[in-house]
Structure formats: structure tokens, C-alpha cells
Design a protein around this motif. Structure first.
Motif, PDB file in Angstrom:
ATOM      1  N   LEU A   1       3.277  43.738  61.345  1.00 52.56           N
ATOM      2  CA  LEU A   1       3.062  42.794  60.242  1.00 52.56           C
ATOM      3  C   LEU A   1       3.968  42.948  59.270  1.00 52.56           C
ATOM      4  CD1 LEU A   1      -0.824  42.593  60.190  1.00 52.56           C
ATOM      5  CD2 LEU A   1       0.936  40.630  60.927  1.00 52.56           C
ATOM      6  N   THR A   2       4.558  44.162  58.888  1.00 49.95           N
ATOM      7  CA  THR A   2       5.638  44.512  57.862  1.00 49.95           C
ATOM      8  C   THR A   2       6.988  44.954  58.567  1.00 49.95           C
ATOM      9  OG1 THR A   2       4.587  46.458  57.514  1.00 49.95           O
ATOM     10  CG2 THR A   2       3.763  44.654  55.911  1.00 49.95           C
ATOM     11  N   VAL A   3       7.115  44.956  59.720  1.00 50.92           N
ATOM     12  CA  VAL A   3       8.431  45.690  60.092  1.00 50.92           C
ATOM     13  C   VAL A   3       8.630  44.717  61.423  1.00 50.92           C
ATOM     14  CG1 VAL A   3       9.094  47.570  61.575  1.00 50.92           C
ATOM     15  CG2 VAL A   3       7.419  47.927  59.654  1.00 50.92           C
ATOM     16  N   HIS A   4       9.923  44.617  61.496  1.00 50.60           N
ATOM     17  CA  HIS A   4      10.747  44.002  62.782  1.00 50.60           C
ATOM     18  C   HIS A   4      10.997  45.022  63.762  1.00 50.60           C
ATOM     19  CE1 HIS A   4      12.653  41.583  65.571  1.00 50.60           C
ATOM     20  NE2 HIS A   4      13.749  41.706  65.110  1.00 50.60           N
ATOM     21  N   PHE A   5      10.529  45.050  64.826  1.00 55.74           N
ATOM     22  CA  PHE A   5      10.940  45.858  65.963  1.00 55.74           C
ATOM     23  C   PHE A   5      12.383  45.497  66.510  1.00 55.74           C
ATOM     24  CE2 PHE A   5       6.141  46.316  66.734  1.00 55.74           C
ATOM     25  CZ  PHE A   5       5.906  47.147  65.536  1.00 55.74           C
ATOM     26  N   TRP A   6      13.122  46.316  66.759  1.00 54.07           N
ATOM     27  CA  TRP A   6      14.433  45.871  67.490  1.00 54.07           C
ATOM     28  C   TRP A   6      14.937  47.204  67.844  1.00 54.07           C
ATOM     29  CZ3 TRP A   6      14.683  46.479  62.054  1.00 54.07           C
ATOM     30  CH2 TRP A   6      15.879  47.240  61.502  1.00 54.07           C
ATOM     31  N   ASN A   7      16.184  46.650  68.952  1.00 51.58           N
ATOM     32  CA  ASN A   7      16.749  47.758  69.669  1.00 51.58           C
ATOM     33  C   ASN A   7      15.791  48.784  70.350  1.00 51.58           C
ATOM     34  OD1 ASN A   7      18.958  46.413  68.961  1.00 51.58           O
ATOM     35  ND2 ASN A   7      19.668  48.025  67.734  1.00 51.58           N
ATOM     36  N   ALA A   8      15.930  49.968  70.245  1.00 55.96           N
ATOM     37  CA  ALA A   8      15.382  51.309  71.069  1.00 55.96           C
ATOM     38  C   ALA A   8      13.743  50.965  70.795  1.00 55.96           C
ATOM     39  CB  ALA A   8      15.843  52.379  70.689  1.00 55.96           C
ATOM     40  N   LEU A   9      13.392  50.641  69.420  1.00 60.83           N
ATOM     41  CA  LEU A   9      12.132  50.635  69.006  1.00 60.83           C
ATOM     42  C   LEU A   9      11.233  49.591  69.676  1.00 60.83           C
ATOM     43  CD1 LEU A   9       9.670  52.279  67.364  1.00 60.83           C
ATOM     44  CD2 LEU A   9      10.109  50.364  65.608  1.00 60.83           C
ATOM     45  N   MET A  10      11.902  48.273  69.896  1.00 58.95           N
ATOM     46  CA  MET A  10      11.363  47.364  70.761  1.00 58.95           C
ATOM     47  C   MET A  10      11.197  47.650  72.085  1.00 58.95           C
ATOM     48  SD  MET A  10      12.253  43.462  71.197  1.00 58.95           S
ATOM     49  CE  MET A  10      13.649  43.597  72.002  1.00 58.95           C
ATOM     50  N   VAL A  11      12.211  48.324  72.944  1.00 64.55           N
ATOM     51  CA  VAL A  11      11.980  48.722  74.008  1.00 64.55           C
ATOM     52  C   VAL A  11      10.855  49.845  74.240  1.00 64.55           C
ATOM     53  CG1 VAL A  11      12.998  49.767  76.138  1.00 64.55           C
ATOM     54  CG2 VAL A  11      14.541  48.261  74.434  1.00 64.55           C
ATOM     55  N   GLN A  12      10.799  50.777  73.304  1.00 65.18           N
ATOM     56  CA  GLN A  12       9.446  51.474  73.369  1.00 65.18           C
ATOM     57  C   GLN A  12       8.178  50.807  73.257  1.00 65.18           C
ATOM     58  OE1 GLN A  12       8.733  53.994  70.057  1.00 65.18           O
ATOM     59  NE2 GLN A  12       7.294  55.353  71.155  1.00 65.18           N
TER      60      GLN A  12
ATOM     61  N   LEU B   1      12.202  52.027  61.322  1.00 74.31           N
ATOM     62  CA  LEU B   1      12.179  52.200  62.625  1.00 74.31           C
ATOM     63  C   LEU B   1      11.932  53.707  63.157  1.00 74.31           C
ATOM     64  CD1 LEU B   1      15.290  50.088  63.870  1.00 74.31           C
ATOM     65  CD2 LEU B   1      12.834  49.390  63.547  1.00 74.31           C
ATOM     66  N   PHE B   2      12.477  54.821  62.542  1.00 75.20           N
ATOM     67  CA  PHE B   2      11.960  55.872  62.637  1.00 75.20           C
ATOM     68  C   PHE B   2      10.653  56.544  62.320  1.00 75.20           C
ATOM     69  CE2 PHE B   2      11.858  60.463  60.701  1.00 75.20           C
ATOM     70  CZ  PHE B   2      11.919  61.156  61.795  1.00 75.20           C
ATOM     71  N   GLY B   3      10.360  55.945  61.180  1.00 77.77           N
ATOM     72  CA  GLY B   3       8.868  56.207  60.705  1.00 77.77           C
ATOM     73  C   GLY B   3       7.733  55.537  61.689  1.00 77.77           C
ATOM     74  N   VAL B   4       8.141  54.294  62.321  1.00 78.98           N
ATOM     75  CA  VAL B   4       7.107  53.537  63.209  1.00 78.98           C
ATOM     76  C   VAL B   4       7.290  54.540  64.535  1.00 78.98           C
ATOM     77  CG1 VAL B   4       6.664  51.772  64.667  1.00 78.98           C
ATOM     78  CG2 VAL B   4       7.313  51.474  62.416  1.00 78.98           C
TER      79      VAL B   4
ATOM     80  N   PHE C   1       6.607  60.707  57.195  1.00 77.44           N
ATOM     81  CA  PHE C   1       6.523  60.935  55.594  1.00 77.44           C
ATOM     82  C   PHE C   1       8.009  60.767  55.374  1.00 77.44           C
ATOM     83  CE2 PHE C   1       7.816  63.568  52.164  1.00 77.44           C
ATOM     84  CZ  PHE C   1       7.033  62.899  51.181  1.00 77.44           C
ATOM     85  N   PHE C   2       9.058  61.356  55.961  1.00 74.87           N
ATOM     86  CA  PHE C   2      10.331  61.260  55.580  1.00 74.87           C
ATOM     87  C   PHE C   2      11.123  60.093  55.891  1.00 74.87           C
ATOM     88  CE2 PHE C   2       9.568  66.043  55.618  1.00 74.87           C
ATOM     89  CZ  PHE C   2      10.056  66.239  54.345  1.00 74.87           C
ATOM     90  N   SER C   3      10.306  59.150  56.513  1.00 73.06           N
ATOM     91  CA  SER C   3      11.037  57.910  56.724  1.00 73.06           C
ATOM     92  C   SER C   3      10.732  57.037  55.065  1.00 73.06           C
ATOM     93  CB  SER C   3      10.266  57.077  57.860  1.00 73.06           C
ATOM     94  OG  SER C   3       8.860  56.677  57.420  1.00 73.06           O
ATOM     95  N   LEU C   4       9.548  57.521  54.480  1.00 74.61           N
ATOM     96  CA  LEU C   4       9.338  57.062  53.082  1.00 74.61           C
ATOM     97  C   LEU C   4       9.227  55.364  53.318  1.00 74.61           C
ATOM     98  CD1 LEU C   4      11.671  59.363  51.079  1.00 74.61           C
ATOM     99  CD2 LEU C   4       9.061  59.232  51.306  1.00 74.61           C
ATOM    100  N   SER C   5       8.472  54.929  53.943  1.00 72.15           N
ATOM    101  CA  SER C   5       8.612  53.534  54.449  1.00 72.15           C
ATOM    102  C   SER C   5       6.827  53.008  54.578  1.00 72.15           C
ATOM    103  CB  SER C   5       9.202  52.968  55.697  1.00 72.15           C
ATOM    104  OG  SER C   5      10.291  53.434  55.834  1.00 72.15           O
ATOM    105  N   SER C   6       6.779  51.970  53.826  1.00 69.05           N
ATOM    106  CA  SER C   6       5.178  51.710  53.800  1.00 69.05           C
ATOM    107  C   SER C   6       4.662  51.152  55.244  1.00 69.05           C
ATOM    108  CB  SER C   6       5.082  50.306  52.681  1.00 69.05           C
ATOM    109  OG  SER C   6       5.758  49.398  52.996  1.00 69.05           O
TER     110      SER C   6
END
Length: 465
Positions: free
Chosen positions: A397-408, A196-199, A233-238
């Protein structure tokens, strides 16, 4: 030697933007909402089974005032996208009640409607001009830069510097353990998961380039975009990596094809051609091929392929109202986590909810494309919004948005409506008026472009009108 009069309009407009536009904060309600996204989940209060985070409280307080402001918005009055996004929230709420019953469903339905339609509505009501959109971009970049500092310390030390103190004060589960990658701890910062931080960080790339840097490629631009790249980068998530790379690709295409006719049609044709080739030559659908390669490991790719297989089967079995928050049928060895925002939205709330959401974005993008924008600043804002959303959509397609990120995410959709109309009032050289002209006639560079008392007139209208 190139004189100021000979400089391309795209450069002069971009430099004006980089030097002064959007330096003010967004309206206070928007500023509070955006800053609330950075508060850890532990900074919440509980009312029975209802968790009230800071952004949920702000959305509840702002819902009716924002609705009132929207109804009074004369520049961009209520339109079809507003109705569609409201229908998305209402349909999802109804689906939750149908599938889970009044007792459990109505509470979840209310929260979902507040987070989706409420997030969109705040942006729609308070972000009404390109200048305010630029202010939002600047604030998000500043937040990303601050979070980068914490991400570096967290990744190198293995200590969750933001969430652990909030856990000590407010309680809560705290960050869960995740295996390191590349010898580094994956940074949560204030979010519930590194992905979520990475997105969140990756979503700032194209808007930083187009809005804060004016679409120019220089040392200042490199410094700013490297802040976004570093935070991602520091999220280290694809998923965030792919969203960032996709935005870079679109920005690169925009630069190298400048002046080429129908360049975006050409790009879409290339994507369509690649899709057809994959369809004909692969024994899997293009979506499955794409999902399987957007991972760090073969195990993750294998799991995501099965998520798509079982999830799409649930959609086929429950096309109208979905399954709500009920458990979905899957292989015994699979977890309940579904890392695909678009699929889980359709599976939970039904195909109509998905269609309403997609149509909202399509209509906003179409309205932006039809707006006549001669000003580089407004063009850059529209590009930033579209490329940012496409990066979000791809990550989904590879991440589920939830909580604060979904609102954003829904807040971003609402911001797009501010770019569907060219500002009615124009400043010389900033809003569709060529620099160094008065009523279309050139004046010397040293002269005041518009003397006091003289207003630029539309074509065909006498200057005394």
C-alpha cells in the motif's frame, strides 16, 4: 517432572523442525534464482533497449522446463490458481500492447509476463513439499543475514559497498542520493532502493519464527529474528517497518490466543469493526487514513494521499486495460513515482489484472485452510506463508514492487501451492503420525516407533493389507 511423552505435540514437532528440517539447499534452479535477487542492477547486460539482469536470464531459461515439470506434478497437479496467475500475466501483457502499441508494448509485455508468471512458475514447479519450502526459508534468512553485514557498513560509512564496485565494472547509473534519516545513511545493499531492501528483509520475519525456530520463543529465536529486524531497520523506510510490525502483531496474536476457539474470526471481526468506525467517524476513507499514517513525515503522507486520489481516478477512467506505462494525470508538483503496488498494478493493467492476482492468493489460502494438517511442521509452514504474504500485501500500500522484489513476490505466491496438500509419505512423528505409536497404539519411548517392515495403516485398513 514432565516426561517426553507428556510434552505438547506442538513443542515436540517444533523442536524436530528447528533441529533438522530444511537444512539442505533448495533445488538448484531455485537456489540460483534466489541468489540472483542479490545481484545489483548494475550486473546486467543490454540488448538494444532490453535489459537482461541475472534473474531475467534465469527465468527465460527455466520457463519451459518449469512448465513441463508443473504439468507432470502429480502431488499438486495444475489447478485454478495456476490458470488465474497465468491470466494475470497475459491480461497485463495484452493491456501493455493495447495501450502502447506493438512496437514498444510487446517487449515490455514479454518481460512482465516472464517476471510474474515465470517467477510463480519456478516456485510452483520446484517447491513441491513443505521440506523444500523450509529450505527456501533457510536460504532467504541466510541471504538476509549476509546483507545485514553490508547494510550496517553502508549505513555507518555512507559508502554503497555493493553497488559502487558493480557500477565500476559494468557501468550503469549506480545508487541515487537519498537524504539520511536518524543520522544514518539508508542502506541499499544490492537493491535499487532502500525500501526494496527493507521489504525483502522484513518478509523473512514470520517464516524465520515459524519455520526455522519452530514457533518457539527462546534465546535462539530472539537471535534469529533480531537479524531480520536489524536488516529491516537499516533500510530506514516506513513501509518495511509497518510490514514488520504487522507480522509481529499476527505472531503475537497467534501466541496469546492459542487454544481460543475462532480466534482468527475474532481478529477479522476486530479489523472489520475498526474499518467501520473509521468509515463513520472520518471524513476520509479508511485506506487514506491508513496510508497517511504509514510515513516518516507529513510531506510523504500528503503526497501519498494525493497519489491515491489521482491514481484511483485514472483507474475509474481506464478500468479495462489501464494506461500501460504511459504517464498519469496528477498535480504539476507531484513526481511520476507511485508508491502503491496495488494501485499502480490496477492503473497500468486494468481491474481484471488486479482481480486475477487477488483471486489467485485467495484460492491458495483457502486450499491451505482446507488441508488437514496434524503435523506442527506443516502447520507452521502454512502460517509462515500466510503471514509473510499479508506483510507483503500491507507494504504494497505504500511501496511499489519492481524488478527482483516483484519476482520474489510472485515466487512466494507460487510457494504457497506446496502447502495445499499434506505430504503423502509420512515419517514417525513428523507427517501427521503421533510420536511413539505403531498403527495408533502407544509403544515405550525407548522402542523403535515403527519396526522394520511395518507401515502405518489408515484407519479401518488391516495391518496386513
Amino acid at each position: 517432572m514432565t516426561t517426553p511423552r507428556q510434552q505438547p505435540a506442538r513443542h515436540t514437532g517444533a523442536r524436530r523442525l528447528a533441529q533438522g528440517v530444511g537444512k539442505a539447499l533448495p533445488p538448484m534452479p531455485v537456489t540460483l534464482l534466489l541468489l540472483s535477487f542479490t545481484l545489483p542492477a548494475e550486473a546486467s547486460i543490454s540488448l538494444g533497449s532490453l535489459r537482461l539482469s541475472a534473474y531475467r536470464i534465469i527465468l527465460i531459461v527455466l520457463l519451459f522446463p518449469a512448465l513441463g515439470r508443473l504439468m507432470q506434478n502429480r502431488r499438486v497437479p495444475p489447478a485454478a490458481p495456476d490458470m488465474l496467475i497465468c491470466l494475470h500475466g497475459l491480461w497485463a501483457a495484452m493491456a501493455l500492447i493495447v495501450t502502447m502499441g506493438l512496437g514498444e508494448g510487446i517487449e515490455t509485455a514479454g518481460i512482465y509476463f516472464i517476471e510474474t508468471f515465470g517467477g510463480y512458475l519456478v516456485a510452483r514447479a520446484y517447491i513441491t513439499t513443505p521440506d523444500r519450502f523450509a529450505a527456501v526459508v533457510r536460504l532467504i534468512f541466510t541471504v538476509t543475514a549476509v546483507l545485514l553485514v553490508f547494510a550496517v557498513m553502508e549505513s555507518l560509512s555512507g559508502v554503497h559497498i555493493l553497488r559502487e564496485p558493480f557500477k565500476a565494472v559494468f557501468g550503469g547509473p549506480g545508487p541515487h542520493k537519498i537524504e539520511p534519516r536518524l543520522g544514518l545513511t539508508r542502506a541499499f545493499t544490492s537493491f535499487e532502493h532502500p525500501i526494496l531492501f527493507g521489504v525483502f528483509a522484513a518478509s523473512a520475519f514470520s517464516s524465520t519464527y515459524y519455520v526455522l525456530c519452530g514457533g518457539l520463543l527462546n534465546g535462539k529465536t530472539v537471535k534469529k529474528v533480531m537479524v531480520v529486524v536489524g536488516a529491516t531497520f537499516f533500510s530506514l523506510s516506513s513501509g518495511p517497518f509497518v510490514a514488520l510490525a504487522f507480522q509481529m502483531g499476527l505472531v503475537g496474536w497467534d501466541r496469546i490466543t492459542r487454544g481460543v476457539a475462532n480466534r482468527w474470526t475474532i481478529l477479522l471481526s476486530m479489523f472489520a469493526g475498526a474499518w467501520m468506525v473509521l468509515t463513520l467517524l472520518s471524513n476520509r476513507s479508511p485506506v487514506l487514513v491508513f496510508i497517511s499514517y504509514m510515513t516518516f513525515s507529513a510531506a510523504s503522507a500528503y503526497n501519498r494521499v494525493h497519489i491515491w486520489t489521482y491514481g484511483s481516478a485514472e483507474v475509474a477512467r481506464h478500468p479495462l486495460f489501464g494506461i500501460g506505462l504511459n504517464d498519469w494525470i496528477r498535480a504539476p508538483w507531484m513526481s511520476s513515482s507511485m508508491d502503491n503496488y496495488w494501485l499502480i498494478t490496477t492503473m497500468r493493467y486494468g481491474i481484471p489484472a488486479f482481480v486475477f492476482l487477488v483471486l489467485t492468493v485467495v484460492l491458495i489460502a483457502r486450499a491451505q485452510g482446507r488441508a488437514r494438517r496434524r503435523d506442527p511442521f506443516v502447520k507452521n509452514c502454512a502460517k509462515a506463508w500466510l503471514v509473510t504474504f499479508m506483510g507483503f500485501a500491507l507494504a504494497g500500500l505504500t511501496v511499489h514492487f519492481w524488478n527482483a522484489l516483484m519476482v520474489q513476490f510472485f515466487f512466494l505466491i507460487g510457494c504457497g501451492m506446496a502447502l495445499t496438500k499434506v505430504p503423502a509419505t509420512a515419517r514417525p512423528g513428523q507427517r501427521g503420525i503421533a510420536p511413539n505409536t505403531v498403527n495408533g497404539a502407544r509403544v515405550p519411548i525407548s522402542a523403535n516407533p515403527i519396526p522394520p517392515g511395518i507401515r502405518p495403516q489408515p484407519k479401518g485398513q488391516p495391518s496386513w493389507a
